[in-house]
Design a protein around this motif. Structure first.
Motif, PDB file in Angstrom:
ATOM      1  N   CYS A 145       0.832  -1.210   0.000  1.00  8.82           N
ATOM      2  CA  CYS A 145       0.000   0.000   0.000  1.00  8.82           C
ATOM      3  C   CYS A 145       0.866   1.260   0.000  1.00  8.82           C
ATOM      4  O   CYS A 145       0.558   2.242  -0.698  1.00  8.82           O
ATOM      5  CB  CYS A 145      -0.890   0.011   1.249  1.00  8.82           C
ATOM      6  SG  CYS A 145      -2.205  -1.222   1.288  1.00  8.82           S
ATOM      7  N   GLY A 152      -3.424   0.361   4.946  1.00  9.44           N
ATOM      8  CA  GLY A 152      -4.543  -0.504   5.291  1.00  9.44           C
ATOM      9  C   GLY A 152      -4.229  -1.266   6.561  1.00  9.44           C
ATOM     10  O   GLY A 152      -3.112  -1.745   6.729  1.00  9.44           O
ATOM     11  N   GLY A 156      -4.325  -5.264   5.208  1.00  8.99           N
ATOM     12  CA  GLY A 156      -4.186  -4.024   4.440  1.00  8.99           C
ATOM     13  C   GLY A 156      -4.672  -4.087   3.012  1.00  8.99           C
ATOM     14  O   GLY A 156      -4.274  -3.258   2.194  1.00  8.99           O
ATOM     15  N   ILE A 158      -6.251  -3.726  -0.483  1.00  9.29           N
ATOM     16  CA  ILE A 158      -7.003  -2.785  -1.310  1.00  9.29           C
ATOM     17  C   ILE A 158      -7.046  -3.346  -2.724  1.00  9.29           C
ATOM     18  O   ILE A 158      -5.998  -3.637  -3.304  1.00  9.29           O
ATOM     19  CB  ILE A 158      -6.355  -1.387  -1.322  1.00  9.29           C
ATOM     20  CG1 ILE A 158      -6.387  -0.772   0.086  1.00  9.29           C
ATOM     21  CG2 ILE A 158      -7.052  -0.466  -2.324  1.00  9.29           C
ATOM     22  CD1 ILE A 158      -5.639   0.551   0.190  1.00  9.29           C
ATOM     23  N   SER A 178      -6.969   5.354   2.362  1.00  9.37           N
ATOM     24  CA  SER A 178      -7.145   4.144   3.150  1.00  9.37           C
ATOM     25  C   SER A 178      -8.495   3.538   2.811  1.00  9.37           C
ATOM     26  O   SER A 178      -9.424   4.241   2.401  1.00  9.37           O
ATOM     27  CB  SER A 178      -7.061   4.431   4.649  1.00  9.37           C
ATOM     28  OG  SER A 178      -7.151   3.221   5.393  1.00  9.37           O
ATOM     29  N   ASN A 179      -8.591   2.225   3.001  1.00  9.59           N
ATOM     30  CA  ASN A 179      -9.859   1.540   2.771  1.00  9.59           C
ATOM     31  C   ASN A 179     -10.821   1.789   3.930  1.00  9.59           C
ATOM     32  O   ASN A 179     -10.497   2.515   4.860  1.00  9.59           O
ATOM     33  CB  ASN A 179      -9.625   0.040   2.544  1.00  9.59           C
ATOM     34  CG  ASN A 179      -8.729  -0.567   3.616  1.00  9.59           C
ATOM     35  OD1 ASN A 179      -8.458   0.037   4.644  1.00  9.59           O
ATOM     36  ND2 ASN A 179      -8.251  -1.769   3.363  1.00  9.59           N
ATOM     37  N   ARG A 189      -9.650  -7.993   6.626  1.00  8.91           N
ATOM     38  CA  ARG A 189      -8.313  -7.547   7.031  1.00  8.91           C
ATOM     39  C   ARG A 189      -7.617  -8.530   7.961  1.00  8.91           C
ATOM     40  O   ARG A 189      -6.401  -8.480   8.136  1.00  8.91           O
ATOM     41  CB  ARG A 189      -8.373  -6.147   7.647  1.00  8.91           C
ATOM     42  CG  ARG A 189      -8.967  -6.045   9.025  1.00  8.91           C
ATOM     43  CD  ARG A 189      -8.881  -4.596   9.513  1.00  8.91           C
ATOM     44  NE  ARG A 189      -9.309  -4.425  10.893  1.00  8.91           N
ATOM     45  CZ  ARG A 189     -10.560  -4.267  11.278  1.00  8.91           C
ATOM     46  NH1 ARG A 189     -11.531  -4.260  10.364  1.00  8.91           N
ATOM     47  NH2 ARG A 189     -10.865  -4.108  12.557  1.00  8.91           N
ATOM     48  N   ASN A 283      -9.232   3.806  10.118  1.00  9.88           N
ATOM     49  CA  ASN A 283      -8.650   3.937   8.787  1.00  9.88           C
ATOM     50  C   ASN A 283      -8.411   5.396   8.414  1.00  9.88           C
ATOM     51  O   ASN A 283      -7.456   5.718   7.697  1.00  9.88           O
ATOM     52  CB  ASN A 283      -9.555   3.255   7.768  1.00  9.88           C
ATOM     53  CG  ASN A 283      -9.707   1.766   8.051  1.00  9.88           C
ATOM     54  OD1 ASN A 283      -9.947   1.366   9.182  1.00  9.88           O
ATOM     55  ND2 ASN A 283      -9.570   0.940   7.036  1.00  9.88           N
TER      56      ASN A 283
END
Length: 475
Positions: A145, A152, A156, A158, A178-179, A189, A283
């Motif tokens: 990321c 994340g 993490g 995405i 960020s998600n 996650r 997040n």
């Protein structure tokens, strides 16, 4: 001399505790110092450290990096699909993961499980076996990321159609992402990937994200730094405890949401989901911290840490003065509290990008503001205060925007200095969740861990080499 020998023996012992025991047995008084040679006893690294201490180039660079960090003003400006926010995700099948780079074959169970779930979520495969084969065979690119300005928690993950919070640093215009937070338990996650997990992700993409986008655009922007500062005064440390911050956020979002065309049924489910998820703000805290640390990154010769991140196998750091280079070491285990039926043998190693909060002076560094956090991660309120005080020993300075009521509103320690970490043998402390080591199980606890020393030692040598090369080029 005779006077000296007639006095009672009182010795300061540094190093091996056995020497202190022998003195006590002989009737002498002894004060034992728990001292170890810096840089894990590596002579070359110790000499490199000595060259960096009080070095004028490093000192000036650290002041610049710290100034840029303090000047950052992260604001929430939008909600976008990952493929819109990060152009590279629209160009190829790309999934982002937490921590430093790692190949599929080396990944831990939770990250593999989450990647499989993301492939199914995107519709790139129809079952778990096909999704795993796709990931193993290179049919999807897997990258950190942090390489795309994103963060994340835990695994993490995405993927292109996932919604992202879009944070902009008003000082320099840079964006971070960020998600969305799914809540606790069996969630992507933590490596869970069953139908329940996927259905929740579909709902978040199709209903929650459009509602949040409409609310944010109605507001124009939400300043996050003051919100985080207020949450610290209300018992959060904005890493593992975000109850206050989530409440403050919904107070901002709900009036705006009511002014949008969001249907009543969607409004009810969205608000119910947010108020039932005390980690919803996490997040956003991470993306705001990322924006602050990115502002301090890439300052030549600075010894300030700009990233700390973990992938469940290795712990990686980046240092402002060494650019995008990763320094890695095996991730430490997490000591904490486990859900009933689970224990240390079930746990994955330290995992996630959420240590960006500690990098920014929050989380474990701000535990003194959150005595209730110990019920979640273990220890006592006194331990929480001691951790915040101890972190002052390894930082360049402090952040007056974030203050700790329990310490008479002292500012949080901020700006981790690799020189002080290595010289003083004090490791950055981190609050974290604990994932089961097997894919698909999910969260099994929470606790406290530290960053491993070898990465900091390697970073010292790399920074010293850069300065040496610069000085030789100037001659």
């Amino acid at each position: 001399m005779n006077t000296l020998f007639n006095q009672s023996l009182n010795v300061i012992n540094a190093g091996l505790a056995g020497f202190a025991d022998n003195i006590r047995q002989a009737g002498g008084e002894v004060t034992h110092l728990n001292w170890q040679p810096p840089a894990l006893g590596d002579i070359a690294a110790g000499l490199a450290l000595a060259r960096l201490l009080n070095h004028p180039l490093v000192e000036a660079a650290n002041q610049q990096a710290m100034s840029q960090y303090l000047a950052a003003q992260p604001v929430l400006v939008d909600v976008l699909a990952a493929s819109e926010a990060i152009p590279a995700m629209a160009e190829r099948k790309l999934i982002l993961h937490a921590g430093p780079p790692i190949a599929w074959d080396d990944m831990c169970g939770p990250v593999r499980g989450a990647i499989i779930g993301a492939i199914l979520f995107e519709g790139w495969a129809t079952d778990h076996a096909a999704a795993e084969q796709m990931a193993r065979g290179g049919g999807v690119a897997l990258e950190p990321c942090h390489h795309y300005g994103a963060v994340g928690p835990m695994a993490g993950i995405i993927s292109p159609s996932m919604p992202l919070w879009v944070i902009q640093n008003k000082t320099n215009g840079q964006r971070t992402f960020s998600n969305f937070n799914e809540g606790l338990g069996k969630v992507l996650r933590f490596g869970a990937n069953n139908d329940e997990v996927l259905q929740r992700l579909y709902w978040m993409r199709n209903e929650l994200a459009p509602a949040m986008q409409a609310a944010v655009r109605q507001l124009g922007e939400i300043e996050l730094k003051p919100l985080m500062a207020q949450a610290l005064h209300m018992g959060d440390e904005v890493h593992n405890r975000n109850a206050a911050a989530t409440g403050l956020l919904i107070k901002r979002l709900l009036p705006a949401l009511l002014q949008t065309s969001t249907s009543l049924s969607t409004l009810q489910t969205v608000v119910s989901f947010i108020v039932g998820n005390d980690h919803f703000f996490l997040n956003l805290s991470m993306a705001a911290s990322k924006a602050m640390m990115d502002a301090a990154a890439n300052v030549p010769f600075s010894s300030m840490v700009s990233v700390m991140a973990r992938n469940g196998v290795n712990f990686g750091i980046r240092v402002s003065g060494t650019g995008d280079q990763w320094f890695q070491a095996p991730a430490n285990p997490v000591e904490g509290l486990f859900f009933p039926g689970y224990g240390v043998a079930d746990a994955a190693a330290d995992l996630g990008d959420s240590a960006i909060t500690e990098t920014a002076g929050l989380g474990g560094f701000a535990m003194a503001s959150s005595p209730a956090i110990v019920k979640f991660v273990g220890g006592t309120p006194a331990d929480a205060t001691a951790n915040s005080l101890r972190m002052q020993s390894i930082t360049i300075g402090s952040n007056p925007a974030f203050t700790l009521p329990a310490l008479n509103f002292a500012p949080t320690a901020a700006g981790i200095d690799i020189r002080k970490v290595v010289d003083r043998n004090i490791l950055p402390i981190i609050n974290t969740g604990i994932a089961h080591k097997a894919p698909g199980v999910g969260q099994i606890g929470a606790g406290i861990t530290t960053a491993p020393m070898p990465g900091f030692v390697e970073a010292i040598q790399a920074l010293a080499l850069r300065i040496q090369q610069h000085e030789e080029a100037q001659q």
